[in-house]
Design a protein around this motif. Sequence first.
Motif, PDB file in Angstrom:
ATOM      1  N   GLN A 125       7.439  18.069  -0.002  1.00 46.49           N
ATOM      2  CA  GLN A 125       8.221  17.537   1.114  1.00 46.49           C
ATOM      3  C   GLN A 125       8.566  16.069   0.893  1.00 46.49           C
ATOM      4  O   GLN A 125       9.689  15.634   1.157  1.00 46.49           O
ATOM      5  N   ASN A 126       7.591  15.325   0.407  1.00 46.93           N
ATOM      6  CA  ASN A 126       7.804  13.899   0.172  1.00 46.93           C
ATOM      7  C   ASN A 126       8.913  13.668  -0.850  1.00 46.93           C
ATOM      8  O   ASN A 126       9.791  12.811  -0.659  1.00 46.93           O
ATOM      9  N   TYR A 180       1.383   9.258   0.688  1.00 51.11           N
ATOM     10  CA  TYR A 180       2.672   9.794   0.242  1.00 51.11           C
ATOM     11  C   TYR A 180       3.741   9.225   1.173  1.00 51.11           C
ATOM     12  O   TYR A 180       3.631   9.360   2.402  1.00 51.11           O
ATOM     13  N   TYR A 181       4.779   8.622   0.601  1.00 51.95           N
ATOM     14  CA  TYR A 181       5.805   7.989   1.445  1.00 51.95           C
ATOM     15  C   TYR A 181       7.089   7.806   0.638  1.00 51.95           C
ATOM     16  O   TYR A 181       7.070   7.491  -0.546  1.00 51.95           O
ATOM     17  N   SER A 182       8.227   8.015   1.285  1.00 50.19           N
ATOM     18  CA  SER A 182       9.550   7.731   0.699  1.00 50.19           C
ATOM     19  C   SER A 182       9.691   8.228  -0.737  1.00 50.19           C
ATOM     20  O   SER A 182      10.297   7.570  -1.576  1.00 50.19           O
ATOM     21  N   GLY A 183       9.133   9.396  -1.046  1.00 57.66           N
ATOM     22  CA  GLY A 183       9.220   9.940  -2.395  1.00 57.66           C
ATOM     23  C   GLY A 183       8.232   9.349  -3.366  1.00 57.66           C
ATOM     24  O   GLY A 183       8.240   9.704  -4.553  1.00 57.66           O
ATOM     25  N   GLY A 212      12.997  10.168   4.144  1.00 63.84           N
ATOM     26  CA  GLY A 212      11.864  10.769   4.830  1.00 63.84           C
ATOM     27  C   GLY A 212      11.316   9.887   5.937  1.00 63.84           C
ATOM     28  O   GLY A 212      11.256   8.664   5.806  1.00 63.84           O
ATOM     29  N   ARG A 213      10.911  10.528   7.041  1.00 61.89           N
ATOM     30  CA  ARG A 213      10.400   9.803   8.200  1.00 61.89           C
ATOM     31  C   ARG A 213       8.893   9.988   8.392  1.00 61.89           C
ATOM     32  O   ARG A 213       8.346   9.577   9.408  1.00 61.89           O
ATOM     33  N   THR A 214       8.238  10.620   7.433  1.00 60.45           N
ATOM     34  CA  THR A 214       6.802  10.890   7.546  1.00 60.45           C
ATOM     35  C   THR A 214       6.039  10.197   6.428  1.00 60.45           C
ATOM     36  O   THR A 214       6.471  10.193   5.274  1.00 60.45           O
ATOM     37  N   ILE A 215       4.903   9.609   6.807  1.00 62.38           N
ATOM     38  CA  ILE A 215       3.945   9.054   5.848  1.00 62.38           C
ATOM     39  C   ILE A 215       2.689   9.911   5.946  1.00 62.38           C
ATOM     40  O   ILE A 215       2.124  10.065   7.035  1.00 62.38           O
ATOM     41  N   TRP A 216       2.255  10.479   4.837  1.00 62.11           N
ATOM     42  CA  TRP A 216       1.029  11.270   4.811  1.00 62.11           C
ATOM     43  C   TRP A 216      -0.093  10.403   4.232  1.00 62.11           C
ATOM     44  O   TRP A 216       0.028   9.873   3.127  1.00 62.11           O
ATOM     45  N   ALA A 252       7.923  -0.246   4.058  1.00 60.14           N
ATOM     46  CA  ALA A 252       8.862   0.270   3.052  1.00 60.14           C
ATOM     47  C   ALA A 252       9.686   1.425   3.621  1.00 60.14           C
ATOM     48  O   ALA A 252      10.895   1.516   3.390  1.00 60.14           O
ATOM     49  N   VAL A 253       9.045   2.299   4.389  1.00 60.32           N
ATOM     50  CA  VAL A 253       9.747   3.453   4.956  1.00 60.32           C
ATOM     51  C   VAL A 253      10.817   2.999   5.956  1.00 60.32           C
ATOM     52  O   VAL A 253      11.966   3.455   5.895  1.00 60.32           O
ATOM     53  N   VAL A 254      10.460   2.115   6.887  1.00 60.64           N
ATOM     54  CA  VAL A 254      11.440   1.710   7.908  1.00 60.64           C
ATOM     55  C   VAL A 254      12.590   0.926   7.292  1.00 60.64           C
ATOM     56  O   VAL A 254      13.725   0.990   7.777  1.00 60.64           O
TER      57      VAL A 254
END
Length: 373
Positions: free
Chosen positions: A113-114, A193-196, A121-125, A217-219
């Motif tokens: 998913q990442n 896991y974040y933004s690929g 992506g809007r999710t950080i695992w 980094a994600v936002v």
Amino acid sequence: TLDHLQKAGLVGRDEATGQYRYLSEKERGIEEAITAEITEYGVGVSRRKAIELLKKYALTPAKWNQFKVTLGKSGMIPFSLLLDDENISSEGEVTVRLFSPFVNPKCEEIEQQNLAYGTKGRTIWWISGEDKTLIDKLKRLEALYKVLEKPKWRNDRSDETVRVIKDKEKERAILETHLAGLLEMCLKKGGIYYSGETTDLKGDKELRAIMEEFAGAVVSHLYTRFPMADRVFNEKNIPAYLKPGTKSLDQLDAELGLFDAQGNLMRNSPLVETLFEELSRRKDEALDLDGKAMSEHFEKIPFGWPEGLLRLVLSAMFRGGAIYLEPQDSDQPLYDLGTPGIETFFTGPQKFKKTRFIPTTGGLTPAEVKAAR
């Protein structure tokens, strides 16, 4: 060995320090009760206690910057936080999913998913690290709570029993603090896991710093239209925009570039143009034009604009003739700067949310629109 003596109930072991000591007869009685209680526990007890301690000590607003992450110079973007699918905070469009040490997440699915969503992506695992000592220590902590509350011990007011209970309560407090630290360190030594991308944490950063780095980094990938709003402004200037006698409008909140040197509204400035286009779209599509709808639109991805900025720019647009107002409690539109209390439609958040902001058409000024009506 000491372990055998402990099992025989002759010595006790402090789970927080690892130290042993011989027990009195009364202490042996309580230890036997604690041991009997622990034998009834499965791993589920440890997991529930871990969740309780994480929520109490590690997942507090203070440690997570009120569940917000900074963006640029002035942005504060809320995020949602889940612990094993339980909501801790649900304010933001970006979601941080924490997995406690007793959960075995499907890392392969998470990685897929990442990678699939990448920078969109809007999710950080966030997967916790391990600590093999946690299970037994958490069981003992739970047993210390349960046994010490039983009438058999609470109703015994002998000096020896009172002393032993106080010692056990002290042990319980120390063990709880110790476990809270271990659980937080599991987070600090976990994987994200974040933004690929993926990263392994080293345990050398505080939770807030970790969030600033990775949620930041994600936002930054998602709120792509925030930079035009990342300027210094002062909400207290709103009344000045609405006073007919105010001079040098270009010097008010100069970084925003709302007026030229002659006091004319800069309709092609990024902020004014963006707001006007959205109001026009909403008007054409018969959508809500009130402050509430506008705030909700511009606080979301890809904008992340603060409501204070929105109210200020709209006040400048009213001054410059780009919009007029329709108050909720009146059927009379407002066009004039001289209207008593006009500033309250922009400075009062609740009144602002109920007021409709209508874009003028064909480049007409509010006075011209009023005359045409």
